[in-house]
Design an enzyme around this catalytic site. Structure first.
Site, PDB file in Angstrom:
ATOM      1  N   ILE A 102       0.821  -1.213   0.000  1.00 44.81           N
ATOM      2  CA  ILE A 102       0.000   0.000   0.000  1.00 44.81           C
ATOM      3  C   ILE A 102       0.860   1.271   0.000  1.00 44.81           C
ATOM      4  O   ILE A 102       0.386   2.348  -0.378  1.00 44.81           O
ATOM      5  CB  ILE A 102      -0.967  -0.033   1.215  1.00 44.81           C
ATOM      6  CG1 ILE A 102      -2.213   0.791   0.951  1.00 44.81           C
ATOM      7  CG2 ILE A 102      -0.269   0.370   2.493  1.00 44.81           C
ATOM      8  CD1 ILE A 102      -3.327   0.525   1.952  1.00 44.81           C
ATOM      9  N   HIS A 125       6.374 -11.834   6.054  1.00 47.02           N
ATOM     10  CA  HIS A 125       6.187 -11.391   4.667  1.00 47.02           C
ATOM     11  C   HIS A 125       7.542 -11.100   4.041  1.00 47.02           C
ATOM     12  O   HIS A 125       8.465 -10.639   4.715  1.00 47.02           O
ATOM     13  CB  HIS A 125       5.280 -10.163   4.578  1.00 47.02           C
ATOM     14  CG  HIS A 125       5.638  -9.051   5.511  1.00 47.02           C
ATOM     15  ND1 HIS A 125       5.318  -9.069   6.859  1.00 47.02           N
ATOM     16  CD2 HIS A 125       6.295  -7.894   5.308  1.00 47.02           C
ATOM     17  CE1 HIS A 125       5.758  -7.968   7.426  1.00 47.02           C
ATOM     18  NE2 HIS A 125       6.370  -7.230   6.512  1.00 47.02           N
TER      19      HIS A 125
END
Ligand code: AMP
Length: 113
Positions: free
Chosen positions: A31, A99
């Protein structure tokens, strides 16, 4: 581990810009991209950070294979890219769900901040 927003993304409760999904992994655009390409590859299993990965599980092999394939699909493989795994506060980890950052599409500098 406490549930994070990535669990909600995995369940589809929070939208994401998905680029890849299989039974065990999901990849979506960050994002707050740090380059023309910035994608997060995450395991669907709730694993807090890289220190929790079990040797021989094959989990990181797969995360890296997925990232490498996405780099090819994004057309950044030839020029090069960076895979980053942040761990804990000093490592700069802000979401406590493992991640791998795939960042590329520009010349990256070293050392990191
Ligand atoms: P880290 O700081 O290594 O834990 O990376 C977490 C990353 O998640 C950051 O780069 C954030 O920009 C990214 N991020 C946070 N919320 C979202 C979201 N809803 N969708 C996509 N990326 C996100």
């Amino acid at each position: 581990m406490a549930e994070t927003l990535f669990s909600k993304i995995i369940r589809g409760e929070i939208p994401c810009d998905k680029v890849y999904e299989d039974d065990t992994s999901l990849a979506f655009r960050d994002i707050n991209p740090q380059g023309p390409t910035h994608i997060l590859v995450i395991p669907k299993a709730e694993i807090e950070d890289v220190s929790q990965v079990e040797e021989g599980s094959g989990l990181m092999d797969h995360q890296i294979a997925v990232a490498n394939q996405i780099a090819k699909d994004e057309g950044i493989a030839e020029e090069g890219y960076r895979l980053v795994i942040n761990k804990g506060a000093n490592g700069g980890q802000s979401v406590d769900h493992l991640h791998v950052h795939l960042i590329g599409g520009r010349q990256l500098t070293w050392p990191p901040g």
